[in-house]
Design a protein around this motif. Structure first.
Motif, PDB file in Angstrom:
ATOM      1  N   ILE A  28       0.841  -1.200   0.000  1.00  0.00           N
ATOM      2  CA  ILE A  28       0.000   0.000   0.000  1.00  0.00           C
ATOM      3  C   ILE A  28       0.877   1.251   0.000  1.00  0.00           C
ATOM      4  CG2 ILE A  28      -1.667   1.337   1.341  1.00  0.00           C
ATOM      5  CD1 ILE A  28      -2.906  -1.400   2.174  1.00  0.00           C
ATOM      6  N   ALA A  29       1.968   1.216   0.759  1.00  0.00           N
ATOM      7  CA  ALA A  29       2.890   2.362   0.784  1.00  0.00           C
ATOM      8  C   ALA A  29       3.483   2.604  -0.600  1.00  0.00           C
ATOM      9  CB  ALA A  29       3.994   2.128   1.799  1.00  0.00           C
ATOM     10  N   GLY A  30       3.700   1.526  -1.340  1.00  0.00           N
ATOM     11  CA  GLY A  30       4.265   1.661  -2.675  1.00  0.00           C
ATOM     12  C   GLY A  30       3.325   2.278  -3.685  1.00  0.00           C
ATOM     13  N   ILE A  31       2.036   2.241  -3.417  1.00  0.00           N
ATOM     14  CA  ILE A  31       1.066   2.797  -4.365  1.00  0.00           C
ATOM     15  C   ILE A  31       0.423   4.082  -3.857  1.00  0.00           C
ATOM     16  CG2 ILE A  31       0.568   0.574  -5.451  1.00  0.00           C
ATOM     17  CD1 ILE A  31      -2.010   0.445  -3.801  1.00  0.00           C
ATOM     18  N   THR A  32       0.937   4.608  -2.746  1.00  0.00           N
ATOM     19  CA  THR A  32       0.431   5.866  -2.198  1.00  0.00           C
ATOM     20  C   THR A  32       1.602   6.826  -2.047  1.00  0.00           C
ATOM     21  OG1 THR A  32       0.747   5.240   0.111  1.00  0.00           O
ATOM     22  CG2 THR A  32      -1.375   4.656  -0.897  1.00  0.00           C
ATOM     23  N   ALA A 102      -5.410   8.893  -1.392  1.00  0.00           N
ATOM     24  CA  ALA A 102      -4.868   7.601  -1.860  1.00  0.00           C
ATOM     25  C   ALA A 102      -4.742   6.619  -0.704  1.00  0.00           C
ATOM     26  CB  ALA A 102      -3.507   7.807  -2.532  1.00  0.00           C
ATOM     27  N   TRP A 103      -4.289   7.101   0.453  1.00  0.00           N
ATOM     28  CA  TRP A 103      -4.145   6.204   1.601  1.00  0.00           C
ATOM     29  C   TRP A 103      -5.525   5.793   2.117  1.00  0.00           C
ATOM     30  CZ3 TRP A 103      -0.599   3.142   3.333  1.00  0.00           C
ATOM     31  CH2 TRP A 103      -0.818   2.509   4.560  1.00  0.00           C
ATOM     32  N   ALA A 104      -6.460   6.721   2.193  1.00  0.00           N
ATOM     33  CA  ALA A 104      -7.814   6.380   2.649  1.00  0.00           C
ATOM     34  C   ALA A 104      -8.432   5.341   1.727  1.00  0.00           C
ATOM     35  CB  ALA A 104      -8.681   7.635   2.714  1.00  0.00           C
ATOM     36  N   LEU A 105      -8.253   5.495   0.424  1.00  0.00           N
ATOM     37  CA  LEU A 105      -8.768   4.513  -0.531  1.00  0.00           C
ATOM     38  C   LEU A 105      -8.120   3.150  -0.315  1.00  0.00           C
ATOM     39  CD1 LEU A 105     -10.612   4.043  -2.957  1.00  0.00           C
ATOM     40  CD2 LEU A 105      -8.721   4.719  -4.434  1.00  0.00           C
ATOM     41  N   ALA A 106      -6.841   3.156   0.009  1.00  0.00           N
ATOM     42  CA  ALA A 106      -6.114   1.899   0.235  1.00  0.00           C
ATOM     43  C   ALA A 106      -6.600   1.165   1.479  1.00  0.00           C
ATOM     44  CB  ALA A 106      -4.620   2.175   0.335  1.00  0.00           C
ATOM     45  N   THR A 107      -7.294   1.839   2.384  1.00  0.00           N
ATOM     46  CA  THR A 107      -7.800   1.160   3.587  1.00  0.00           C
ATOM     47  C   THR A 107      -8.960   0.219   3.265  1.00  0.00           C
ATOM     48  OG1 THR A 107      -9.369   2.910   4.185  1.00  0.00           O
ATOM     49  CG2 THR A 107      -7.137   3.068   5.127  1.00  0.00           C
TER      50      THR A 107
END
Length: 145
Positions: A28-32, A102-107
């Protein structure tokens, strides 16, 4: 009558979900926009994000919202219940208040895992432990300010 589920600690799928915490957060860190930054976050974030937040959020989202939506029907989407999917979307929206979009979406992905665990083992301990471990991985790998 459905087959009984294995006990939480004997469930290989649940154990796999636990083991996926670090790799999932790293992916997730890699895509945010967040960057990996290994360091000890301190005791206050640990207490809040490992002990308090998972308990409160899982009470609200799993025992509250997901249970309420599940009583309205047991529709499934690609193996996931509609109640779980809608709850994960609400989880994402709430995280927009504190995180980048982006991070919220990744959750959504971890939220679906927490909801799946709750449906598989209908006690709050299952999603709370997963949530706490995913939050710990977030704190240690990303060290948010």
């Amino acid at each position: 009558m459905p087959a009984p589920r294995p006990a939480l600690w004997a469930d290989p799928l649940y154990l796999a979900a636990l083991a996926a915490a670090l790799p999932a957060v790293a992916i997730i860190a890699g895509i945010t926009p967040l960057q990996l930054a290994l360091h000890w976050p301190g005791w206050t974030p640990i207490v809040l994000l490992i002990l308090v937040t998972p308990v409160l959020e899982e009470i609200v989202f799993r025992a509250g919202l997901q249970d309420a939506l599940a009583t309205r029907g047991s529709y499934r989407l690609a193996g996931l219940t509609l109640a779980n999917v809608l709850t994960a979307l609400m989880f994402c929206l709430v995280h927009l208040f504190r995180h980048a979009p982006a991070w919220a979406l990744a959750t959504i992905v971890p939220a679906l895992v927490f909801g799946w665990a709750y449906e598989r083992h209908p006690r709050l301990v299952a999603p709370i432990l997963l949530h706490a471990l995913y939050n710990l991985a977030y704190l240690v790998l990303l060290s948010p300010a």
